[in-house]
Design a protein around this motif. Structure first.
Motif, PDB file in Angstrom:
ATOM      1  N   LYS A 291      -7.064   5.800  -7.637  1.00 55.15           N
ATOM      2  CA  LYS A 291      -7.811   4.830  -6.852  1.00 55.15           C
ATOM      3  C   LYS A 291      -9.254   5.296  -6.701  1.00 55.15           C
ATOM      4  CE  LYS A 291      -6.614   6.731  -2.287  1.00 55.15           C
ATOM      5  NZ  LYS A 291      -5.936   6.468  -1.007  1.00 55.15           N
TER       6      LYS A 291
ATOM      7  N   ALA B  79       0.481   4.149  -2.859  1.00 56.64           N
ATOM      8  CA  ALA B  79       0.247   5.557  -2.514  1.00 56.64           C
ATOM      9  C   ALA B  79       1.275   6.447  -3.205  1.00 56.64           C
ATOM     10  CB  ALA B  79       0.306   5.735  -0.998  1.00 56.64           C
ATOM     11  N   ARG B  80       2.526   5.959  -3.257  1.00 58.49           N
ATOM     12  CA  ARG B  80       3.574   6.737  -3.913  1.00 58.49           C
ATOM     13  C   ARG B  80       3.310   6.848  -5.427  1.00 58.49           C
ATOM     14  NH1 ARG B  80       7.754   3.955  -2.054  1.00 58.49           N
ATOM     15  NH2 ARG B  80       7.398   4.901  -0.023  1.00 58.49           N
TER      16      ARG B  80
ATOM     17  N   TYR C 265      -7.342   0.160  -7.686  1.00 55.33           N
ATOM     18  CA  TYR C 265      -6.282   0.975  -8.280  1.00 55.33           C
ATOM     19  C   TYR C 265      -6.268   0.760  -9.794  1.00 55.33           C
ATOM     20  CZ  TYR C 265      -4.701   1.518  -3.482  1.00 55.33           C
ATOM     21  OH  TYR C 265      -4.636   1.810  -2.146  1.00 55.33           O
TER      22      TYR C 265
ATOM     23  N   TYR D 139       0.800  -1.226   0.000  1.00 55.58           N
ATOM     24  CA  TYR D 139       0.000   0.000   0.000  1.00 55.58           C
ATOM     25  C   TYR D 139       0.840   1.287   0.000  1.00 55.58           C
ATOM     26  CZ  TYR D 139      -4.248  -2.728   0.420  1.00 55.58           C
ATOM     27  OH  TYR D 139      -5.287  -3.586   0.162  1.00 55.58           O
TER      28      TYR D 139
ATOM     29  N   GLU E  55       0.434   6.801  -6.768  1.00 53.94           N
ATOM     30  CA  GLU E  55      -0.686   7.746  -6.912  1.00 53.94           C
ATOM     31  C   GLU E  55      -0.171   9.183  -6.821  1.00 53.94           C
ATOM     32  OE1 GLU E  55      -5.073   8.650  -4.935  1.00 53.94           O
ATOM     33  OE2 GLU E  55      -3.604   7.417  -3.862  1.00 53.94           O
ATOM     34  N   GLU E  56       0.753   9.438  -5.897  1.00 54.96           N
ATOM     35  CA  GLU E  56       1.328  10.782  -5.767  1.00 54.96           C
ATOM     36  C   GLU E  56       2.060  11.194  -7.043  1.00 54.96           C
ATOM     37  OE1 GLU E  56       3.844  10.601  -2.396  1.00 54.96           O
ATOM     38  OE2 GLU E  56       2.212  10.441  -0.932  1.00 54.96           O
TER      39      GLU E  56
END
Length: 203
Positions: free
Chosen positions: A62, A52-53, A71, A48, A55-56
């Protein structure tokens, strides 16, 4: 055993999985376990934060799907996957090597189990005809010995069945290939062992 993924490879491979189809976190972890033949089972604490990285970085998005978070790769993420196709091919080749090593270990284990079974059955077949006629009390002793040998043979067969079945199931569960020739060899060896045991009993 060395790490399955080198530095940065897991990040790229996660993108590659999402390029195939949108996935939720658990599906990603299961896919990684299957494709590595069970040699790598990542935790949520590993996957996870990397998602998240990504996504950044704008490479994945997501969305909520009930209790699950799905995702999906973005156009930027897909472009990175395409530009690093050679790197991904190298990662997949390394995973395939790991699965082949596991398959080789299973084949060796099956061959050793079959050799042990043949040796035990041959020993039992050799001992059985040596029982000599005896007075009634001795005959009873002979029957008791035969029952003991029967229990031993059943235990040997049960142990073999459990060991081989467990190895085969674990191998397939890890995503390994089970070639037809391996099953054919197992079948032939068991047929030969059974024939030897029956022939020994009929002497």
């Amino acid at each position: 055993m060395p790490p399955v993924f080198s530095h940065g490879d897991l990040r790229l491979y996660l993108l590659n999985l999402l390029a195939e189809a949108p996935r939720h976190g658990y599906d990603i972890m299961q896919s990684l376990a299957e494709r590595t033949g069970g040699t790598y089972t990542p935790s949520a604490g590993t996957i996870y934060p990397r998602l998240a990285r990504l996504e950044e970085e704008g490479l994945v998005t997501k969305t909520a799907d009930g209790r699950k978070t799905v995702y999906e790769i973005t156009d930027a993420g897909r472009a990175e996957v395409q530009s690093r196709a050679d790197d991904i091919a190298g990662i997949e080749a390394g995973l395939a090597d790991s699965v082949r090593l596991i398959a080789d270990e299973v084949r060796v284990s099956v061959r050793e189990a079959m050799r042990s079974l043949r040796a035990d059955l041959a020993a039992a077949a050799t001992e059985a005809p040596q029982a000599a006629p005896a007075p009634p009390s001795a005959e009873e002793d002979a029957r008791m010995r035969s029952r003991a040998q029967l229990q031993r043979a059943e235990a040997i067969i049960s142990d073999f069945r459990g060991r081989v079945r467990g190895e085969l199931r674990a191998h397939v569960a890890r995503g390994g290939e089970l070639p037809a020739e391996t099953v054919d060899a197992l079948h032939a060896a068991l047929d030969a062992a059974a024939s030897a045991a029956v022939a020994g009993l009929r002497r």
